[in-house]
Scaffold this motif. Structure first.
Motif, short mmCIF file in Angstrom:
data_model
loop_
_atom_site.label_atom_id
_atom_site.label_comp_id
_atom_site.label_asym_id
_atom_site.label_seq_id
_atom_site.Cartn_x
_atom_site.Cartn_y
_atom_site.Cartn_z
N THR A 32 -3.17 -5.82 7.05
CA THR A 32 -4.53 -5.88 6.52
C THR A 32 -5.06 -7.30 6.66
O THR A 32 -4.48 -8.12 7.37
CB THR A 32 -4.57 -5.33 5.08
OG1 THR A 32 -5.93 -5.15 4.68
CG2 THR A 32 -3.82 -6.19 4.10
N GLU A 75 -7.84 -10.82 -1.11
CA GLU A 75 -8.73 -11.28 -2.18
C GLU A 75 -8.94 -10.18 -3.22
O GLU A 75 -8.89 -10.44 -4.43
CB GLU A 75 -10.06 -11.75 -1.60
CG GLU A 75 -9.95 -13.04 -0.83
CD GLU A 75 -11.22 -13.44 -0.10
OE1 GLU A 75 -12.20 -12.64 -0.10
OE2 GLU A 75 -11.25 -14.54 0.48
N ARG A 76 -9.16 -8.96 -2.78
CA ARG A 76 -9.34 -7.84 -3.72
C ARG A 76 -8.06 -7.60 -4.53
O ARG A 76 -8.12 -7.38 -5.74
CB ARG A 76 -9.72 -6.56 -2.97
CG ARG A 76 -11.16 -6.53 -2.50
CD ARG A 76 -11.56 -5.16 -1.97
NE ARG A 76 -10.72 -4.68 -0.87
CZ ARG A 76 -10.91 -4.98 0.42
NH1 ARG A 76 -11.93 -5.76 0.77
NH2 ARG A 76 -10.11 -4.50 1.33
N ALA A 77 -6.92 -7.66 -3.89
CA ALA A 77 -5.65 -7.41 -4.57
C ALA A 77 -5.34 -8.46 -5.62
O ALA A 77 -4.71 -8.16 -6.64
CB ALA A 77 -4.51 -7.35 -3.55
N ALA A 119 -2.61 -3.42 -2.75
CA ALA A 119 -2.75 -3.95 -4.11
C ALA A 119 -1.45 -4.60 -4.56
O ALA A 119 -0.42 -4.50 -3.88
CB ALA A 119 -3.11 -2.83 -5.08
N ASP A 123 0.87 -1.18 0.00
CA ASP A 123 0.00 0.00 0.00
C ASP A 123 0.90 1.23 0.00
O ASP A 123 1.49 1.58 1.01
CB ASP A 123 -0.92 0.01 1.22
CG ASP A 123 -1.88 1.18 1.21
OD1 ASP A 123 -1.74 2.09 0.36
OD2 ASP A 123 -2.78 1.19 2.08
N SER A 181 -7.65 -10.24 -7.30
CA SER A 181 -8.77 -10.48 -8.24
C SER A 181 -8.50 -9.86 -9.58
O SER A 181 -7.64 -9.05 -9.78
CB SER A 181 -10.07 -9.93 -7.66
OG SER A 181 -10.00 -8.53 -7.53
N ALA A 238 -9.76 -10.22 3.20
CA ALA A 238 -10.60 -9.53 2.20
C ALA A 238 -9.74 -8.63 1.31
O ALA A 238 -9.94 -8.59 0.10
CB ALA A 238 -11.70 -8.74 2.89
N ALA A 239 -8.78 -7.93 1.89
CA ALA A 239 -7.90 -7.08 1.11
C ALA A 239 -7.02 -7.91 0.18
O ALA A 239 -6.77 -7.52 -0.96
CB ALA A 239 -7.04 -6.22 2.02
#
Length: 120
Positions: free
Chosen positions: A110, A116-118, A73, A67, A120, A113-114
């Motif tokens: 983190t 998983e988003r990073a 990310a 980050d 995806s 969930a973070a």
């Protein structure tokens, strides 16, 4: 015992200081299991591993995931000819682990969930 030159990590120019040091080193690479139940996964480049610490359900992301002030990310700065898709494919096995916390080298701790988003 593995040959010192069998992994790209050992040839990285930014690790010359470690190879030249006058003390014992233990090199490890993707797929290796370290002491205390720590597993090494391939990161964004050969000398940037991601570690999984099972007993605390934590991913130590190194520079692969970070980050830099815009949210957690995939690190956009890729070297060595790797594409974003290739790095994502290397990191996706982390989603099969029971991750509770992610510790990036850059940014605050983190959660899953973070991660998983990073990825995806």
């Amino acid at each position: 015992h593995r040959d010192l030159h069998s992994f790209p990590t050992r040839r990285s120019s930014d690790l010359q200081w470690a190879r030249a040091a006058d003390y014992a080193l233990h090199w490890f690479g993707p797929g290796d299991r370290l002491a205390l139940g720590i597993d090494a996964y391939a990161g964004r480049e050969p000398n940037d591993l991601v570690l999984w610490i099972d007993r605390v359900r934590a991913v130590v992301a190194g520079d692969s995931l970070a980050d830099f002030g815009t949210g957690f990310a995939l690190n956009p700065w890729l070297r060595g000819g790797a594409t974003r898709q290739q790095v994502l494919e290397r990191l996706r096995p982390l989603l099969g682990l029971p991750v509770e916390v992610v510790l990036p080298a850059h940014g605050a701790a983190t959660d899953r969930a973070a991660l998983e988003r990073a990825l995806s």
